[in-house]
Motif scaffolding. Structure first.
Motif, PDB file in Angstrom:
ATOM      1  N   THR B  20       0.843  -1.194   0.000  1.00 39.60           N
ATOM      2  CA  THR B  20       0.000   0.000   0.000  1.00 39.60           C
ATOM      3  C   THR B  20       0.872   1.235   0.000  1.00 39.60           C
ATOM      4  OG1 THR B  20      -1.756  -1.125   1.219  1.00 39.60           O
ATOM      5  CG2 THR B  20      -1.791   1.282   1.216  1.00 39.60           C
ATOM      6  N   LEU B  21       0.555   2.158  -0.916  1.00 38.32           N
ATOM      7  CA  LEU B  21       1.224   3.448  -0.953  1.00 38.32           C
ATOM      8  C   LEU B  21       0.307   4.462  -0.275  1.00 38.32           C
ATOM      9  CD1 LEU B  21       2.360   1.776  -3.421  1.00 38.32           C
ATOM     10  CD2 LEU B  21       2.853   3.973  -4.481  1.00 38.32           C
ATOM     11  N   LEU B  22       0.921   5.298   0.568  1.00 33.49           N
ATOM     12  CA  LEU B  22       0.144   6.275   1.312  1.00 33.49           C
ATOM     13  C   LEU B  22       0.404   7.680   0.801  1.00 33.49           C
ATOM     14  CD1 LEU B  22      -1.638   7.239   3.687  1.00 33.49           C
ATOM     15  CD2 LEU B  22       0.445   7.248   5.090  1.00 33.49           C
ATOM     16  N   CYS B  23      -0.663   8.432   0.616  1.00 34.74           N
ATOM     17  CA  CYS B  23      -0.576   9.840   0.248  1.00 34.74           C
ATOM     18  C   CYS B  23      -1.315  10.649   1.304  1.00 34.74           C
ATOM     19  CB  CYS B  23      -1.200  10.069  -1.115  1.00 34.74           C
ATOM     20  SG  CYS B  23      -1.281  11.818  -1.602  1.00 34.74           S
ATOM     21  N   ALA B  24      -0.695  11.722   1.756  1.00 34.31           N
ATOM     22  CA  ALA B  24      -1.321  12.610   2.727  1.00 34.31           C
ATOM     23  C   ALA B  24      -1.173  14.061   2.281  1.00 34.31           C
ATOM     24  CB  ALA B  24      -0.691  12.420   4.106  1.00 34.31           C
ATOM     25  N   GLN B  25      -2.249  14.850   2.492  1.00 33.45           N
ATOM     26  CA  GLN B  25      -2.185  16.273   2.166  1.00 33.45           C
ATOM     27  C   GLN B  25      -2.741  17.078   3.333  1.00 33.45           C
ATOM     28  OE1 GLN B  25      -5.102  18.264   1.454  1.00 33.45           O
ATOM     29  NE2 GLN B  25      -6.665  16.669   1.187  1.00 33.45           N
ATOM     30  N   PRO B  39       8.483   6.099 -18.729  1.00 37.54           N
ATOM     31  CA  PRO B  39       9.236   6.765 -19.818  1.00 37.54           C
ATOM     32  C   PRO B  39       8.446   6.754 -21.120  1.00 37.54           C
ATOM     33  CG  PRO B  39      10.667   5.318 -18.563  1.00 37.54           C
ATOM     34  CD  PRO B  39       9.275   5.050 -18.074  1.00 37.54           C
ATOM     35  N   GLY B  40       8.341   7.912 -21.754  1.00 43.39           N
ATOM     36  CA  GLY B  40       7.670   8.010 -23.044  1.00 43.39           C
ATOM     37  C   GLY B  40       6.157   7.961 -22.995  1.00 43.39           C
ATOM     38  N   MET B  41       5.582   7.762 -21.782  1.00 41.54           N
ATOM     39  CA  MET B  41       4.124   7.631 -21.690  1.00 41.54           C
ATOM     40  C   MET B  41       3.469   8.831 -21.033  1.00 41.54           C
ATOM     41  SD  MET B  41       3.367   4.690 -22.988  1.00 41.54           S
ATOM     42  CE  MET B  41       1.753   4.302 -22.344  1.00 41.54           C
ATOM     43  N   GLY B  42       4.228   9.646 -20.369  1.00 40.06           N
ATOM     44  CA  GLY B  42       3.620  10.745 -19.633  1.00 40.06           C
ATOM     45  C   GLY B  42       2.940  10.254 -18.371  1.00 40.06           C
ATOM     46  N   LEU B  43       2.316  11.155 -17.677  1.00 38.31           N
ATOM     47  CA  LEU B  43       1.580  10.827 -16.457  1.00 38.31           C
ATOM     48  C   LEU B  43       0.202  10.306 -16.831  1.00 38.31           C
ATOM     49  CD1 LEU B  43       2.684  13.964 -14.537  1.00 38.31           C
ATOM     50  CD2 LEU B  43       2.689  11.711 -13.485  1.00 38.31           C
ATOM     51  N   ARG B  44      -0.161   9.164 -16.240  1.00 38.55           N
ATOM     52  CA  ARG B  44      -1.480   8.587 -16.519  1.00 38.55           C
ATOM     53  C   ARG B  44      -2.241   8.388 -15.216  1.00 38.55           C
ATOM     54  NH1 ARG B  44      -0.292   3.293 -19.794  1.00 38.55           N
ATOM     55  NH2 ARG B  44       1.489   3.255 -18.359  1.00 38.55           N
ATOM     56  N   LEU B  45      -3.517   8.749 -15.237  1.00 38.52           N
ATOM     57  CA  LEU B  45      -4.352   8.704 -14.048  1.00 38.52           C
ATOM     58  C   LEU B  45      -4.789   7.279 -13.751  1.00 38.52           C
ATOM     59  CD1 LEU B  45      -5.818  10.453 -11.894  1.00 38.52           C
ATOM     60  CD2 LEU B  45      -7.755  10.540 -13.484  1.00 38.52           C
ATOM     61  N   ILE B  46      -4.574   6.846 -12.500  1.00 40.29           N
ATOM     62  CA  ILE B  46      -4.954   5.493 -12.098  1.00 40.29           C
ATOM     63  C   ILE B  46      -6.353   5.500 -11.465  1.00 40.29           C
ATOM     64  CG2 ILE B  46      -4.312   3.481 -10.729  1.00 40.29           C
ATOM     65  CD1 ILE B  46      -1.445   4.600 -10.664  1.00 40.29           C
ATOM     66  N   HIS B  47      -6.486   6.227 -10.376  1.00 44.45           N
ATOM     67  CA  HIS B  47      -7.757   6.408  -9.677  1.00 44.45           C
ATOM     68  C   HIS B  47      -7.786   7.825  -9.116  1.00 44.45           C
ATOM     69  CE1 HIS B  47      -9.382   2.267  -9.509  1.00 44.45           C
ATOM     70  NE2 HIS B  47      -8.141   1.857  -9.328  1.00 44.45           N
ATOM     71  N   ARG B  68     -10.307   6.095   0.395  1.00 43.76           N
ATOM     72  CA  ARG B  68     -10.200   7.466   0.942  1.00 43.76           C
ATOM     73  C   ARG B  68     -11.118   7.544   2.159  1.00 43.76           C
ATOM     74  NH1 ARG B  68     -10.696  13.003  -1.699  1.00 43.76           N
ATOM     75  NH2 ARG B  68      -9.771  14.362  -0.101  1.00 43.76           N
ATOM     76  N   LEU B  69     -10.626   6.967   3.240  1.00 46.34           N
ATOM     77  CA  LEU B  69     -11.420   6.924   4.472  1.00 46.34           C
ATOM     78  C   LEU B  69     -11.374   8.253   5.208  1.00 46.34           C
ATOM     79  CD1 LEU B  69     -10.507   3.345   5.731  1.00 46.34           C
ATOM     80  CD2 LEU B  69     -12.482   4.077   4.374  1.00 46.34           C
ATOM     81  N   LYS B  70     -10.287   8.986   5.069  1.00 50.89           N
ATOM     82  CA  LYS B  70     -10.149  10.300   5.670  1.00 50.89           C
ATOM     83  C   LYS B  70      -9.863  11.314   4.570  1.00 50.89           C
ATOM     84  CE  LYS B  70      -8.331   8.844  10.162  1.00 50.89           C
ATOM     85  NZ  LYS B  70      -7.221   8.993  11.140  1.00 50.89           N
ATOM     86  N   LYS B  71     -10.332  12.514   4.729  1.00 53.31           N
ATOM     87  CA  LYS B  71     -10.184  13.543   3.705  1.00 53.31           C
ATOM     88  C   LYS B  71      -8.721  13.777   3.345  1.00 53.31           C
ATOM     89  CE  LYS B  71     -11.568  18.302   2.703  1.00 53.31           C
ATOM     90  NZ  LYS B  71     -12.297  19.485   3.221  1.00 53.31           N
ATOM     91  N   GLN B  72      -7.843  13.702   4.322  1.00 51.08           N
ATOM     92  CA  GLN B  72      -6.452  14.051   4.073  1.00 51.08           C
ATOM     93  C   GLN B  72      -5.611  12.910   3.517  1.00 51.08           C
ATOM     94  OE1 GLN B  72      -8.043  13.930   7.012  1.00 51.08           O
ATOM     95  NE2 GLN B  72      -6.665  13.405   8.706  1.00 51.08           N
ATOM     96  N   ASN B  73      -6.155  11.685   3.481  1.00 50.97           N
ATOM     97  CA  ASN B  73      -5.361  10.541   3.058  1.00 50.97           C
ATOM     98  C   ASN B  73      -5.977   9.836   1.870  1.00 50.97           C
ATOM     99  OD1 ASN B  73      -3.669  11.004   5.237  1.00 50.97           O
ATOM    100  ND2 ASN B  73      -4.675   9.504   6.536  1.00 50.97           N
ATOM    101  N   PHE B  74      -5.108   9.349   0.975  1.00 52.47           N
ATOM    102  CA  PHE B  74      -5.558   8.578  -0.193  1.00 52.47           C
ATOM    103  C   PHE B  74      -4.584   7.424  -0.351  1.00 52.47           C
ATOM    104  CE2 PHE B  74      -8.195   7.662  -3.493  1.00 52.47           C
ATOM    105  CZ  PHE B  74      -7.870   8.076  -4.769  1.00 52.47           C
ATOM    106  N   LEU B  75      -5.088   6.192  -0.239  1.00 52.53           N
ATOM    107  CA  LEU B  75      -4.237   5.020  -0.269  1.00 52.53           C
ATOM    108  C   LEU B  75      -4.362   4.310  -1.614  1.00 52.53           C
ATOM    109  CD1 LEU B  75      -4.565   5.645   2.814  1.00 52.53           C
ATOM    110  CD2 LEU B  75      -4.416   3.186   3.188  1.00 52.53           C
ATOM    111  N   LEU B  76      -3.231   3.865  -2.132  1.00 54.31           N
ATOM    112  CA  LEU B  76      -3.198   3.089  -3.369  1.00 54.31           C
ATOM    113  C   LEU B  76      -2.672   1.701  -3.040  1.00 54.31           C
ATOM    114  CD1 LEU B  76      -3.437   3.076  -6.543  1.00 54.31           C
ATOM    115  CD2 LEU B  76      -0.990   3.609  -6.560  1.00 54.31           C
TER     116      LEU B  76
END
Lengths: 111, 116
Positions: B20-25, B39-47, B68-76
């Motif tokens: 699991t990758l964790l993102c917090a803002q 490489p060569g593909m650019g940024l692509r949206l996952i979810h 996204r159980l909490k507003k500040q966190n998004f888990l992949l």
């Protein structure tokens, strides 16, 4: 389907040699066009948002312009610290803030 | 403000392992996103998520799940990693539509994932 094409893929400039990067886009309804700067090993850093044709934004040596089909990022008298990859992205009016990115222009500025 | 942070910075997985990758803002943003950059593909949206408790599929969602159980966190999550998921993963957040500069996305520093 939204499409963004950036050119050139790579650009090498000498310090002080001004130039422009191009971003051509195809989108059913443009809500906004974004420019980002990305340094190696880091995340994209926001530079500009443009919303309508004719709009211009400036920041230090960078100026972004927008037409109905493309955007230009003009770099005036660049310095080595301007070396980075510059990314262009668009948001469609109907896609809930989802960005479609181009593959970027890799800029190198040498002394 | 730290902005958008991501953990871990780098990870090596074997095929079939999960992680699991964790993102917090800390900007009180409504919208959050996960991208992959190849490489060569650019940024692509996952979810992406337009608010706490909501998620939606992006361009390349297969093999990934999010929460996204909490507003500040998004888990992949990667349930069973594959070599094709070797990439750099970026999280981003934006204030959300209807807010000033609502659609400007701010990115984290990235997570480099190698799947062997």
């Amino acid at each position: 389907e939204d499409q963004v094409t950036q050119s050139p893929e790579a650009l090498r400039l000498q310090e002080g040699e001004s130039s422009s990067l191009n971003c051509s886009y195809t989108v059913s309804g443009l809500r906004g066009l974004f420019w980002y700067r990305q340094d190696p090993g880091k995340g994209p850093e926001f530079l500009f948002t443009l919303y309508s044709a004719g709009e211009e934004k400036e920041k230090e040596r960078l100026k972004a312009t927008l037409t109905k089909k493309e955007s230009f990022l003009h770099i005036t008298a660049p310095k080595p610290e301007d070396s980075a990859t510059y990314l262009c992205a668009v948001i469609n009016t109907g896609t809930a803030s989802k960005l479609t990115f181009g593959t970027g222009t890799r800029l190198q500025v040498t002394l | 403000n730290a902005g958008v942070t991501q953990t871990p910075k780098f990870r090596v997985l074997k095929t079939g392992q999960s992680m699991t990758l964790l993102c917090a803002q800390d900007m009180n943003h409504e919208y959050m996103y996960w991208y992959r950059q190849d490489p060569g593909m650019g940024l692509r949206l996952i979810h992406y998520s337009v608010g706490e408790g909501t998620t939606a599929k992006g361009e390349v969602p297969d093999g990934y799940n999010v929460s996204r159980l909490k507003k500040q966190n998004f888990l992949l999550g990667l349930e069973s990693a594959a070599p094709s998921q070797t990439s750099v993963y970026f999280c981003a957040s934006s204030p959300g539509r209807g807010r000033p500069w609502g659609e400007t996305q701010y990115f984290g520093p990235g997570t480099r994932l190698l799947v062997l």
